[in-house]
Design a protein around this motif. Sequence first.
Motif, PDB file in Angstrom:
ATOM      1  N   TYR A 123       0.886  -1.177   0.000  1.00 25.88           N
ATOM      2  CA  TYR A 123       0.000   0.000   0.000  1.00 25.88           C
ATOM      3  C   TYR A 123       0.917   1.218   0.000  1.00 25.88           C
ATOM      4  O   TYR A 123       1.609   1.473   0.988  1.00 25.88           O
ATOM      5  N   VAL A 125       1.104   4.962  -0.114  1.00 27.62           N
ATOM      6  CA  VAL A 125       0.464   6.277  -0.010  1.00 27.62           C
ATOM      7  C   VAL A 125       1.461   7.317   0.528  1.00 27.62           C
ATOM      8  O   VAL A 125       1.642   8.381  -0.053  1.00 27.62           O
ATOM      9  N   THR A 126       2.160   6.989   1.634  1.00 23.71           N
ATOM     10  CA  THR A 126       3.054   7.962   2.286  1.00 23.71           C
ATOM     11  C   THR A 126       4.193   8.403   1.360  1.00 23.71           C
ATOM     12  O   THR A 126       4.708   7.612   0.575  1.00 23.71           O
ATOM     13  N   GLY A 131       2.838  12.390   5.225  1.00 29.27           N
ATOM     14  CA  GLY A 131       2.508  11.203   6.019  1.00 29.27           C
ATOM     15  C   GLY A 131       1.114  11.379   6.582  1.00 29.27           C
ATOM     16  O   GLY A 131       0.119  11.007   5.946  1.00 29.27           O
ATOM     17  N   SER A 132       1.030  12.023   7.748  1.00 30.74           N
ATOM     18  CA  SER A 132      -0.291  12.327   8.314  1.00 30.74           C
ATOM     19  C   SER A 132      -1.078  13.227   7.368  1.00 30.74           C
ATOM     20  O   SER A 132      -2.302  13.113   7.254  1.00 30.74           O
ATOM     21  N   TRP A 156       8.595   4.756   3.226  1.00 31.16           N
ATOM     22  CA  TRP A 156       8.152   3.898   4.335  1.00 31.16           C
ATOM     23  C   TRP A 156       7.094   2.900   3.880  1.00 31.16           C
ATOM     24  O   TRP A 156       6.103   2.705   4.586  1.00 31.16           O
ATOM     25  N   ILE A 157       7.301   2.273   2.751  1.00 31.90           N
ATOM     26  CA  ILE A 157       6.271   1.373   2.238  1.00 31.90           C
ATOM     27  C   ILE A 157       6.576  -0.073   2.651  1.00 31.90           C
ATOM     28  O   ILE A 157       7.580  -0.659   2.219  1.00 31.90           O
ATOM     29  N   THR A 158       5.692  -0.627   3.489  1.00 34.37           N
ATOM     30  CA  THR A 158       5.876  -1.995   3.977  1.00 34.37           C
ATOM     31  C   THR A 158       5.673  -2.970   2.817  1.00 34.37           C
ATOM     32  O   THR A 158       4.711  -2.836   2.057  1.00 34.37           O
ATOM     33  N   ASN A 201      15.041  -0.336  10.740  1.00 31.60           N
ATOM     34  CA  ASN A 201      14.113   0.284  11.699  1.00 31.60           C
ATOM     35  C   ASN A 201      14.405  -0.131  13.138  1.00 31.60           C
ATOM     36  O   ASN A 201      15.108  -1.111  13.381  1.00 31.60           O
ATOM     37  N   ILE A 358       6.069   1.044  16.741  1.00 28.57           N
ATOM     38  CA  ILE A 358       5.509   1.374  15.427  1.00 28.57           C
ATOM     39  C   ILE A 358       3.976   1.387  15.412  1.00 28.57           C
ATOM     40  O   ILE A 358       3.352   2.056  14.595  1.00 28.57           O
ATOM     41  N   ILE A 361       2.576   4.625  15.213  1.00 25.85           N
ATOM     42  CA  ILE A 361       2.958   5.453  14.054  1.00 25.85           C
ATOM     43  C   ILE A 361       2.269   5.020  12.760  1.00 25.85           C
ATOM     44  O   ILE A 361       1.633   5.839  12.083  1.00 25.85           O
ATOM     45  N   THR A 365      -0.922   7.892  13.010  1.00 24.84           N
ATOM     46  CA  THR A 365      -0.295   7.981  14.340  1.00 24.84           C
ATOM     47  C   THR A 365      -1.384   8.056  15.421  1.00 24.84           C
ATOM     48  O   THR A 365      -2.559   8.303  15.129  1.00 24.84           O
ATOM     49  N   GLN A 367      -1.777  10.402  17.415  1.00 24.00           N
ATOM     50  CA  GLN A 367      -2.352  11.760  17.400  1.00 24.00           C
ATOM     51  C   GLN A 367      -3.455  11.843  16.322  1.00 24.00           C
ATOM     52  O   GLN A 367      -4.512  12.433  16.560  1.00 24.00           O
ATOM     53  N   MET A 371      -7.433  12.829  16.478  1.00 26.46           N
ATOM     54  CA  MET A 371      -8.065  13.845  15.608  1.00 26.46           C
ATOM     55  C   MET A 371      -9.339  13.285  14.976  1.00 26.46           C
ATOM     56  O   MET A 371     -10.362  13.971  14.887  1.00 26.46           O
TER      57      MET A 371
HETATM   58  C1  FAD Z   1       7.893   0.961   9.596  1.00 22.78           C
HETATM   59  C2  FAD Z   1       6.894   1.797   8.865  1.00 22.78           C
HETATM   60  C3  FAD Z   1       6.014   1.191   7.984  1.00 22.78           C
HETATM   61  C4  FAD Z   1       5.097   1.955   7.260  1.00 22.78           C
HETATM   62  N1  FAD Z   1       4.310   1.347   6.309  1.00 22.78           N
HETATM   63  C5  FAD Z   1       3.580   2.134   5.459  1.00 22.78           C
HETATM   64  C6  FAD Z   1       2.909   1.551   4.332  1.00 22.78           C
HETATM   65  O1  FAD Z   1       2.920   0.333   4.119  1.00 22.78           O
HETATM   66  N2  FAD Z   1       2.264   2.377   3.475  1.00 22.78           N
HETATM   67  C7  FAD Z   1       2.213   3.728   3.655  1.00 22.78           C
HETATM   68  O2  FAD Z   1       1.609   4.413   2.829  1.00 22.78           O
HETATM   69  N3  FAD Z   1       2.823   4.303   4.738  1.00 22.78           N
HETATM   70  C8  FAD Z   1       3.508   3.538   5.625  1.00 22.78           C
HETATM   71  N4  FAD Z   1       4.149   4.109   6.699  1.00 22.78           N
HETATM   72  C9  FAD Z   1       4.063   5.542   6.896  1.00 22.78           C
HETATM   73  C10 FAD Z   1       3.279   5.953   8.134  1.00 22.78           C
HETATM   74  O3  FAD Z   1       1.910   5.723   7.936  1.00 22.78           O
HETATM   75  C11 FAD Z   1       3.623   7.397   8.441  1.00 22.78           C
HETATM   76  O4  FAD Z   1       4.961   7.428   8.900  1.00 22.78           O
HETATM   77  C12 FAD Z   1       2.689   8.005   9.445  1.00 22.78           C
HETATM   78  O5  FAD Z   1       1.415   8.175   8.897  1.00 22.78           O
HETATM   79  C13 FAD Z   1       3.200   9.359   9.960  1.00 22.78           C
HETATM   80  O6  FAD Z   1       3.582  10.195   8.928  1.00 22.78           O
HETATM   81  P1  FAD Z   1       5.010  10.929   8.987  1.00 22.78           P
HETATM   82  O7  FAD Z   1       6.033   9.913   9.271  1.00 22.78           O
HETATM   83  O8  FAD Z   1       5.155  11.743   7.763  1.00 22.78           O
HETATM   84  O9  FAD Z   1       4.926  11.864  10.237  1.00 22.78           O
HETATM   85  P2  FAD Z   1       4.250  13.326  10.267  1.00 22.78           P
HETATM   86  O10 FAD Z   1       2.947  13.297   9.584  1.00 22.78           O
HETATM   87  O11 FAD Z   1       5.254  14.308   9.778  1.00 22.78           O
HETATM   88  O12 FAD Z   1       4.033  13.531  11.819  1.00 22.78           O
HETATM   89  C14 FAD Z   1       5.075  13.869  12.705  1.00 22.78           C
HETATM   90  C15 FAD Z   1       4.478  13.962  14.111  1.00 22.78           C
HETATM   91  O13 FAD Z   1       3.509  15.014  14.155  1.00 22.78           O
HETATM   92  C16 FAD Z   1       2.248  14.510  14.566  1.00 22.78           C
HETATM   93  N5  FAD Z   1       1.210  15.215  13.817  1.00 22.78           N
HETATM   94  C17 FAD Z   1       1.114  15.352  12.478  1.00 22.78           C
HETATM   95  N6  FAD Z   1       0.040  16.088  12.168  1.00 22.78           N
HETATM   96  C18 FAD Z   1      -0.583  16.386  13.328  1.00 22.78           C
HETATM   97  C19 FAD Z   1      -1.759  17.109  13.680  1.00 22.78           C
HETATM   98  N7  FAD Z   1      -2.535  17.668  12.741  1.00 22.78           N
HETATM   99  N8  FAD Z   1      -2.087  17.226  14.998  1.00 22.78           N
HETATM  100  C20 FAD Z   1      -1.313  16.662  15.947  1.00 22.78           C
HETATM  101  N9  FAD Z   1      -0.193  15.969  15.670  1.00 22.78           N
HETATM  102  C21 FAD Z   1       0.166  15.833  14.380  1.00 22.78           C
HETATM  103  C22 FAD Z   1       2.280  13.016  14.253  1.00 22.78           C
HETATM  104  O14 FAD Z   1       1.368  12.291  15.049  1.00 22.78           O
HETATM  105  C23 FAD Z   1       3.739  12.690  14.547  1.00 22.78           C
HETATM  106  O15 FAD Z   1       3.892  12.511  15.928  1.00 22.78           O
HETATM  107  C24 FAD Z   1       5.035   3.351   7.472  1.00 22.78           C
HETATM  108  C25 FAD Z   1       5.896   3.954   8.397  1.00 22.78           C
HETATM  109  C26 FAD Z   1       6.833   3.205   9.065  1.00 22.78           C
HETATM  110  C27 FAD Z   1       7.795   3.902   9.999  1.00 22.78           C
END
Ligand code: FAD
Length: 381
Positions: A123, A125-126, A131-132, A156-158, A201, A358, A361, A365, A367, A371
Amino acid sequence: MIGFDLSEDQQQLQDLSHQFAEGEMRPVAEHHDQTMEFPWEVIRKAHELGLMNTHIPERLGGLGLGAIEGAIISEELAWGCTGIGTAIEANGLALQPVIEGASDALLQRYVAPMTESPIMAAYAVTEPGAGSDVAALRTTAEKRGDHYLLNGSKMWITNAGVADWYFVLAYTDQEAGYKGMTAFLVEKGWKGVEVGKKEINLGQRCSDTRGLSFSDVEVPEENVVGEVGRGWMLAMGAFDHTRPLVASAAVGLARAAMEHAIRYASERKTMGRLIAKHQAIAFKIAEMARDIEAARLLVRKAAWLKDSGQRNTMYASMAKAFAADSAHRIASDAVQIFGGYGYNTEYPVEKLLRDSKIFQIYEGTSQIQRMIIARELFSGR
Ligand SMILES: Cc1cc2nc3c(=O)[nH]c(=O)nc-3n(C[C@H](O)[C@H](O)[C@H](O)COP(=O)(O)OP(=O)(O)OC[C@H]3O[C@@H](n4cnc5c(N)ncnc54)[C@H](O)[C@@H]3O)c2cc1C
């Protein structure tokens, strides 16, 4: 499920999953943690036993099981090892939006074969800057005659390094916001698709996490999943099914941590007594049991709502946030109960602490789950 009892079939599924976790996952969990090797041999066996991709509909040759059954399997496999379990669950995440939205032709071509052999999917997307904030995606797909030109990169695509195909979200119309996002099914071997290095990781180290990049990848228009402009709905909607399963995996990890803590506290003596007899330790374990039970109930409710066709978005987020936060705290408390031994790789709980992080996350996340819960509570006000 009637009341709190599992049906006979669900009980059998739980027993099968538990035996598999005990016999096939636990003995190799440490090896895969240390070497970070992808657990192909476990994946093949899980596939053979029908413990993977269990939500593929029967008309495509799958088992057509619901979210409750998925959660039952997920908890047991996670009790075995969440690094290996994540590889299995991530396949389910890639499949979910495709099952919900793809044309019959795509389903027959890409999903039906997954019931025959352990084909992996991812999947995607990120992105490095999204990310978020999914709306910040920069990947684009531009229509050119009968195909789209896909450009951008994912992070970060699993399963990215082991998958045969990817569910990819891209903008087809950046002006239209989330309604301008479209989902595509992209094959790994297509020209312009590049897979990044395996990321190292903190935990779940055998799970394969990588970046992906797309440069002028020609995606035939029949590989649009669902309709143009519905990608966001499909990508986000998938979480209603998968978040309860991820939450259930966190419950499985927490259960393993608690069992280790109970065993250790029943053997280790300080000041002339078993540490289990010190109230400070016994209370920690009591709180573990309380939160595991509460998390499982949230999982079952979120899964039951999904299976009975009701909106479960808020409950899926409650289950995910509560189970993830609890699992991380429980794993940390288990390390504390082991004292110095807990901090050492010869004992099982340090891996659980690393593996637990993880859950707070991925798939949104903790957070972001809050929301979503708040948004649902305030909607219409
Ligand atoms: C091991 C691993 C496997 C993963 N597998 C996949 C996958 O298969 N496919 C995929 O698409 N993605 C995957 N991800 C991505 C994962 O879903 C994202 O890392 C996650 O959604 C957070 O996005 P970010 O890392 O960009 O952090 P950010 O979005 O930059 O967030 C940084 C921090 O800020 C907080 N934050 C952000 N926005 C807000 C807000 N509005 N209010 C309060 N707090 C906020 C977050 O909670 C976090 O603590 C994976 C990540 C990891 C590490």
